[in-house]
Enzyme design. Structure first.
Site, PDB file in Angstrom:
ATOM      1  N   ASP A  84     -20.640 159.364  -6.535  1.00  0.00           N
ATOM      2  CA  ASP A  84     -21.721 159.813  -5.932  1.00  0.00           C
ATOM      3  C   ASP A  84     -22.759 158.659  -5.381  1.00  0.00           C
ATOM      4  O   ASP A  84     -22.869 157.741  -6.007  1.00  0.00           O
ATOM      5  CB  ASP A  84     -22.560 160.495  -7.146  1.00  0.00           C
ATOM      6  N   GLY A 178     -34.078 164.797  -8.721  1.00  0.00           N
ATOM      7  CA  GLY A 178     -35.037 164.891  -9.826  1.00  0.00           C
ATOM      8  C   GLY A 178     -35.948 166.091  -9.549  1.00  0.00           C
ATOM      9  O   GLY A 178     -35.424 166.999  -9.083  1.00  0.00           O
ATOM     10  N   GLY A 208     -29.651 167.121  -4.791  1.00  0.00           N
ATOM     11  CA  GLY A 208     -30.933 167.644  -5.485  1.00  0.00           C
ATOM     12  C   GLY A 208     -30.978 168.778  -6.013  1.00  0.00           C
ATOM     13  O   GLY A 208     -31.974 169.535  -5.685  1.00  0.00           O
ATOM     14  N   ASN A 231     -27.614 167.363 -11.079  1.00  0.00           N
ATOM     15  CA  ASN A 231     -27.645 166.261 -12.220  1.00  0.00           C
ATOM     16  C   ASN A 231     -28.728 166.195 -13.383  1.00  0.00           C
ATOM     17  O   ASN A 231     -28.387 166.665 -14.439  1.00  0.00           O
ATOM     18  CB  ASN A 231     -27.444 164.790 -11.329  1.00  0.00           C
TER      19      ASN A 231
HETATM   20  P1  13P Z   1     -30.449 166.341  -9.091  1.00  0.00           P
HETATM   21  O1  13P Z   1     -30.539 165.414 -10.306  1.00  0.00           O
HETATM   22  O2  13P Z   1     -31.700 166.519  -8.419  1.00  0.00           O
HETATM   23  O3  13P Z   1     -29.902 167.611  -9.596  1.00  0.00           O
HETATM   24  O4  13P Z   1     -29.812 165.791  -8.039  1.00  0.00           O
HETATM   25  C1  13P Z   1     -28.345 165.394  -8.221  1.00  0.00           C
HETATM   26  C2  13P Z   1     -27.661 164.931  -7.085  1.00  0.00           C
HETATM   27  O5  13P Z   1     -27.850 164.998  -5.735  1.00  0.00           O
HETATM   28  C3  13P Z   1     -26.805 163.909  -7.030  1.00  0.00           C
HETATM   29  O6  13P Z   1     -26.276 163.100  -5.974  1.00  0.00           O
END
Ligand code: 13P
Length: 287
Positions: A84, A178, A208, A231
């Site tokens: 990632d 986030g 995200g 994430n």
């Molecule tokens: P989030 O942490 O906002 O869910 O985003 C995850 C992401 O885009 C990892 O590349």
């Protein structure tokens, strides 16, 4: 066996659903995501950031753990192991370590340099059957110390990168990593539609994924998003469940201090979040 995201994405595009990329942080995370995918008969993408890779003991350790689990836990749904937001150097490291997919994030370079470097990564990855995600227009927020400005990508630049032969394309459309702030303007669907129009049939990636309202997720999928990254939401679920365990004093009862007991509620919480996302993204029973 690990697979690239290529076929997964083609199927998702045709079936109008998205496959979740769930970032992993340790053994519990990995097991939670893999078993939930198997239970729901869903394809899945395990995301590994550079920071998480280092934390887990290096990319080869991650590859060994994931391959071992797939075999020993009898995981038969398609699983991709994906870097990632990789730098050029780390994309190469992951290709060599046995990942089945890499993201080369050159969005902080000028478009010409992004193109040159993306091209080199594609050549190397494709020679080994590994898929490549590229990014145009940095995703906002902070992830693993990498701060993105939250740009909206230029569809013409997206087309230039798409034409290089990347398998999937991430483009900023007002999304950030986030939690979203109270005054967030939402996703820019006009730009998303334009990007898909210029790059079609390129499967698009929505980063995200945490905190994006369900109706926006469905609309993004209808406009060509085939991969959604999550994430923070798993981290929040994990930490809330773990906090509750300690607040209820469960670690002080009997053998409650056993790490396998301490981490069990967080493990179940990750599973519940992953299942909820798979249902929302439409990937259940699509393995
Ligand atoms: P989030 O942490 O906002 O869910 O985003 C995850 C992401 O885009 C990892 O590349």
């Amino acid at each position: 066996m690990l697979v690239s995201v290529k076929e997964m994405m083609q199927k998702a595009k045709a079936g109008k659903y998205a496959v979740g990329q769930f970032n992993i942080n340790n053994l519990e995370w990995t097991k939670a995501v893999l078993t939930t995918a198997q239970e729901n008969n869903s394809p899945v993408i395990l995301g590994v950031s550079e920071g998480a890779g280092k934390y887990m003991g290096g990319y080869k350790t991650v590859v060994g753990m994931v391959n071992g689990m797939i075999e020993e836990l009898g995981i038969t749904v398609p699983v991709a192991l994906h870097l990632d937001h990789g730098s050029y150097e780390h994309a190469i490291k992951c290709i060599e370590a046995g990942f089945s997919s890499v993201m080369f994030d050159g969005s902080h370079y000028g478009i010409d340099e992004n193109i040159e470097k993306t091209k080199e990564i594609i050549a190397l990855a494709n020679s080994k059957g590994i898929s490549v995600e590229a990014e145009v227009g940095s995703i906002g927020g902070e992830e693993d110390g990498v701060v993105g400005a939250g740009e909206v990508a230029d569809p013409a630049e997206c087309k230039r990168i798409a034409d290089l032969g990347v398998d999937i394309l991430a483009a900023g459309i007002g999304n950030i990593h986030g939690k979203y702030p109270e005054n967030w303007a939402g996703l820019n669907f006009d730009v998303l539609a334009e990007i898909q129009e210029t790059t079609s049939p390129m499967p698009l990636v929505l980063h995200g994924g945490t905190g994006i309202p369900e109706d926006m997720i469905r609309k993004a999928i209808s406009l060509g998003v085939c991969k959604i990254n999550v994430n923070t939401e798993c981290q929040l679920s994990f930490s809330a469940a773990t906090r509750k365990y300690f607040e209820e004093g469960k670690d002080l009862v009997g053998k409650g201090f056993d790490p396998r007991k301490v981490l069990a509620p967080g493990f179940e919480a990750i599973k519940a979040t992953v299942k909820e996302k798979m249902e929302l993204f439409g990937s259940v029973n699509k393995a």
